[in-house]
Write an enzyme that holds these catalytic residues in place. Sequence first.
Site, PDB file in Angstrom:
ATOM      1  CD  GLU A 105       0.614   0.822   3.059  1.00 48.33           C
ATOM      2  OE1 GLU A 105       0.257   2.118   2.803  1.00 48.33           O
ATOM      3  OE2 GLU A 105       1.721   0.489   3.768  1.00 48.33           O
TER       4      GLU A 105
ATOM      5  CD  GLU B  41       7.969   2.359   0.845  1.00 51.01           C
ATOM      6  OE1 GLU B  41       9.005   2.809   1.330  1.00 51.01           O
ATOM      7  OE2 GLU B  41       7.185   2.188   1.684  1.00 51.01           O
TER       8      GLU B  41
END
Length: 161
Positions: free
Chosen positions: A17, A160
């Site tokens: 996310e 990430e």
Amino acid sequence: MPMMAVEPGLDVICLGEMGIANTTSAAALCLALFGGTAEEWVGPGTGVAGTALQRKKDVVAAGVALHRDAARDPLDILARLGGHELAAMCGAVIAARMARMPVLLDGFVSTAAAAVLHAIDEHALDHCVVAHVSAEPGHGRLVARIGKPPLLSLKMRLGEG
């Protein structure tokens, strides 16, 4: 529909996310599912410190306290504290399980979403691997709690990778 993300022919699902404030909902979810204190689960996320970090801890504690008596089960806790993105990730983990597909969880938020299923059944994440443990303090605590040692620890803050 989140479960449609698991299409036939895929080899693996990788969940991560990027966003703002989702470590707050992840921390609240973990606190409600596994106990402890807000201080143990809340970290700086994108870099909050000082009074802003204390406010984040206070918000998490207040949110969990507000729903503590009404929450009926882990899925209800997810609905009350998790947000749409965490619910979508949780659904994708279920769909991958049904499709007999492995899942790589990257970061605190995706691991928190999956942890809802662990709270229901300790074997529900047998098809999952934590790819990376983030620098968020709650994430290290969470991977220990669910018994999923991470493949990597690269000191990145968010999911990430």
